[in-house]
Design a protein around this motif. Structure first.
Motif, mmCIF file in Angstrom:
data_model
loop_
_atom_site.group_PDB
_atom_site.id
_atom_site.type_symbol
_atom_site.label_atom_id
_atom_site.label_comp_id
_atom_site.label_asym_id
_atom_site.label_seq_id
_atom_site.Cartn_x
_atom_site.Cartn_y
_atom_site.Cartn_z
ATOM 1 N N SER A 242 22.641 -2.208 5.833
ATOM 2 C CA SER A 242 23.052 -0.910 6.461
ATOM 3 C C SER A 242 23.960 0.067 5.693
ATOM 4 N N MET A 243 23.907 -0.468 4.239
ATOM 5 C CA MET A 243 24.523 0.320 3.401
ATOM 6 C C MET A 243 23.407 0.867 2.461
ATOM 7 N N TRP A 244 23.843 2.134 1.663
ATOM 8 C CA TRP A 244 23.218 2.707 0.704
ATOM 9 C C TRP A 244 23.176 1.992 -0.698
ATOM 10 N N GLN A 245 24.596 1.483 -0.926
ATOM 11 C CA GLN A 245 24.688 0.902 -2.176
ATOM 12 C C GLN A 245 26.090 0.217 -2.163
ATOM 13 N N ALA A 246 26.110 -0.938 -2.787
ATOM 14 C CA ALA A 246 27.501 -1.459 -2.871
ATOM 15 C C ALA A 246 27.576 -2.334 -4.285
ATOM 16 N N PHE A 247 28.669 -2.372 -4.835
ATOM 17 C CA PHE A 247 28.797 -2.848 -6.269
ATOM 18 C C PHE A 247 30.016 -2.864 -6.668
ATOM 19 N N CYS A 248 30.309 -3.777 -7.644
ATOM 20 C CA CYS A 248 31.832 -3.927 -8.346
ATOM 21 C C CYS A 248 31.600 -3.082 -9.702
ATOM 22 N N VAL A 249 32.962 -2.907 -9.922
ATOM 23 C CA VAL A 249 32.963 -2.115 -11.008
ATOM 24 C C VAL A 249 34.244 -2.712 -11.978
ATOM 25 N N PHE A 250 33.944 -2.932 -13.201
ATOM 26 C CA PHE A 250 35.115 -3.523 -14.295
ATOM 27 C C PHE A 250 35.990 -2.450 -14.724
ATOM 28 N N LEU A 251 37.399 -2.682 -14.392
ATOM 29 C CA LEU A 251 38.086 -1.638 -14.757
ATOM 30 C C LEU A 251 38.923 -2.098 -16.143
ATOM 31 N N PRO A 252 39.445 -0.958 -16.799
ATOM 32 C CA PRO A 252 39.850 -1.315 -18.233
ATOM 33 C C PRO A 252 41.421 -1.615 -18.196
ATOM 34 N N VAL A 253 41.916 -2.149 -17.276
ATOM 35 C CA VAL A 253 43.421 -2.446 -17.106
ATOM 36 C C VAL A 253 43.548 -3.990 -16.771
ATOM 37 N N LYS A 254 44.712 -4.498 -17.041
ATOM 38 C CA LYS A 254 44.919 -5.852 -16.657
ATOM 39 C C LYS A 254 46.330 -5.872 -15.905
ATOM 40 N N THR A 255 46.310 -6.734 -14.698
ATOM 41 C CA THR A 255 47.651 -6.727 -14.046
ATOM 42 C C THR A 255 48.225 -7.952 -13.977
ATOM 43 N N VAL A 256 49.497 -8.159 -13.515
ATOM 44 C CA VAL A 256 50.230 -9.520 -13.321
ATOM 45 C C VAL A 256 49.655 -10.287 -12.080
ATOM 46 N N GLY A 257 49.463 -11.443 -12.041
ATOM 47 C CA GLY A 257 49.102 -12.104 -10.740
ATOM 48 C C GLY A 257 49.679 -13.590 -10.817
ATOM 49 N N ALA A 270 36.816 -3.498 -8.959
ATOM 50 C CA ALA A 270 36.892 -2.420 -7.829
ATOM 51 C C ALA A 270 35.620 -2.410 -7.017
ATOM 52 N N LEU A 271 35.828 -2.468 -5.674
ATOM 53 C CA LEU A 271 34.565 -2.405 -4.826
ATOM 54 C C LEU A 271 34.217 -0.971 -4.457
ATOM 55 N N ARG A 272 32.946 -0.745 -4.681
ATOM 56 C CA ARG A 272 32.576 0.591 -4.334
ATOM 57 C C ARG A 272 31.299 0.401 -3.365
ATOM 58 N N CYS A 273 31.550 0.738 -1.904
ATOM 59 C CA CYS A 273 30.481 0.818 -1.078
ATOM 60 C C CYS A 273 30.170 1.841 -0.419
ATOM 61 N N VAL A 274 29.002 2.562 -0.263
ATOM 62 C CA VAL A 274 28.906 3.995 0.189
ATOM 63 C C VAL A 274 27.555 3.894 1.056
ATOM 64 N N ASN A 275 27.508 4.783 2.044
ATOM 65 C CA ASN A 275 26.197 5.400 2.717
ATOM 66 C C ASN A 275 25.832 6.873 2.210
ATOM 67 N N SER A 276 24.631 7.098 2.350
ATOM 68 C CA SER A 276 23.929 8.202 1.860
ATOM 69 C C SER A 276 22.610 8.431 2.374
ATOM 70 N N GLU A 277 21.817 9.553 2.427
ATOM 71 C CA GLU A 277 20.507 9.586 2.578
ATOM 72 C C GLU A 277 19.973 9.984 1.487
ATOM 73 N N ASP A 278 20.245 10.669 0.502
ATOM 74 C CA ASP A 278 19.496 11.030 -0.665
ATOM 75 C C ASP A 278 20.128 10.940 -1.958
ATOM 76 N N ALA A 282 27.812 11.525 -0.388
ATOM 77 C CA ALA A 282 27.731 10.126 0.054
ATOM 78 C C ALA A 282 29.105 9.865 0.727
ATOM 79 N N SER A 283 29.303 8.947 1.510
ATOM 80 C CA SER A 283 30.713 8.608 2.307
ATOM 81 C C SER A 283 30.929 7.152 2.101
ATOM 82 N N TRP A 284 32.271 6.773 1.479
ATOM 83 C CA TRP A 284 32.444 5.347 1.539
ATOM 84 C C TRP A 284 32.354 4.625 2.753
ATOM 85 N N THR A 285 32.172 3.530 2.718
ATOM 86 C CA THR A 285 31.607 2.551 3.944
ATOM 87 C C THR A 285 32.903 1.743 4.157
ATOM 88 N N ASN A 286 33.410 1.670 5.461
ATOM 89 C CA ASN A 286 34.404 0.743 5.831
ATOM 90 C C ASN A 286 33.736 -0.600 6.131
#
Length: 324
Positions: A242-257, A270-278, A282-286
């Motif tokens: 039901s989505m146009w595109q969904a993927f992960c992005v590797f960010l150039p930062v580190k955080t404490v956990g 980072a997660l990137r999930c969007v809907n689009s026609e062409d 595009a709009s981000w997808t909930n």
């Protein structure tokens, strides 16, 4: 459907494309890069009809492909469709050229240039090779169009910009007048597997433009594992198609956990999930909270080197779908 656009007559378009390709190639031979994505797969199907026996596709493993891509080339194209795909392992070559490179435009141009070199070499092994086929689609051209300052309006695409003058191959771009949704329709009409046709778009430069900053094997491994988890959980939840595109992005930062009571200092996905026609807007997808929770928990638990997951909630415009 876009404003003022007429519905594509699939039978007529396919017949015209096959005839046009045959007319351009004549007695020549065609090579192409088969990524296993929607665009290149549809081009591959068209060429198999138009110049069967004189068509030589190559899959280039540049070290930036998804884990499932090579498996799909073998199972779908070689075994099921009988397309004689040659798999080239060029990962060391590409990663060496990308070493230390952070600028996204430089990444795209390096990868594009290396692709051209790979195919110059590949063409030399195919007697009477005359054409190079590419899966360029209309949004690639529109986003690469130059603004008044002479720069790409949005970003450069590896399929756009022409070929070096010294390259003695003519360019074939049978999909350059189509949008992604139209390409999918053509692919279904050509009989390609639904799973392949409905897969999410994947950029030509691969994971290089989903890794912010310099690229290396460790980062690509982290991103590949994270992306596979996102893919699995979206399909499990019935959300993937039901989505146009969904993927992960590797960010150039580190955080404490904190993991098992111990302090960690690791990477962010980072997660990137969007809907689009062409893909032009595009709009981000909930995503339901429970699904997001599973995705996050699995990534930080199963992917070594990641301790935080965030989500991009930016539309296009102002953001692009891909981060680079």
């Amino acid at each position: 459907m876009r404003t003022g656009e007429k519905k594509l007559n699939l039978d007529s378009w396919i017949e015209g494309a096959v005839n046009k390709i045959g007319g351009e190639v004549k007695n020549g031979r065609v090579i192409m890069a088969l990524s296993g994505g929607v665009d290149s797969s549809v081009v591959c199907a068209l060429l198999s009809r138009a110049v069967k026996g004189r068509f030589f596709p190559f899959f280039v493993d540049h070290g930036l492909v998804r884990a499932k891509d090579i498996e799909r080339i073998n199972s779908v194209f070689i075994k099921k469709l009988g397309v004689p795909v040659t798999i080239l392992d060029e990962s060391d070559r590409f990663l060496k050229r990308l070493e230390g490179v952070s600028d996204p435009e430089r990444k795209r141009k390096i990868i594009g240039n290396e692709f051209i070199k790979v195919f110059v070499e590949a063409a030399g092994k195919i007697k009477n090779a005359t054409h190079l086929a590419q899966g360029t689609i209309l949004p690639d051209i529109e986003e690469s169009a130059q603004n008044p300052k002479g720069k790409a309006k949005v970003k450069s695409h590896h399929n756009v910009g022409g070929l070096p003058e010294k390259l003695d191959l003519k360019l074939l771009e049978p999909l350059k007048d189509l949008y992604k949704d139209q390409v999918r329709e053509v692919g279904m009409k050509l009989g390609l597997p639904e799973e392949l046709i409905k897969q999410h778009p994947f950029p030509g430069p691969g994971l290089a433009v989903r890794i912010m900053g310099p690229v290396d094997r460790k980062k690509t491994a982290i991103l590949n594992k994270s992306d596979a988890i996102l893919d699995q959980e979206l399909k499990r939840s019935g959300l993937y198609y039901s989505m146009w595109q969904a993927f992960c992005v590797f960010l150039p930062v580190k955080t404490v956990g904190v993991t098992e009571g111990e302090r960690t200092y690791d990477n962010v996905i980072a997660l990137r999930c969007v809907n689009s026609e062409d893909a032009m807007t595009a709009s981000w997808t909930n995503i339901p909270n429970e699904t997001l929770r599973r995705i996050s928990k699995r990534i930080v638990k199963e992917v070594e080197g990641v301790n935080r997951v965030v989500m991009d909630i930016t539309d296009k415009p102002p953001g692009t779908i891909e981060w680079e």
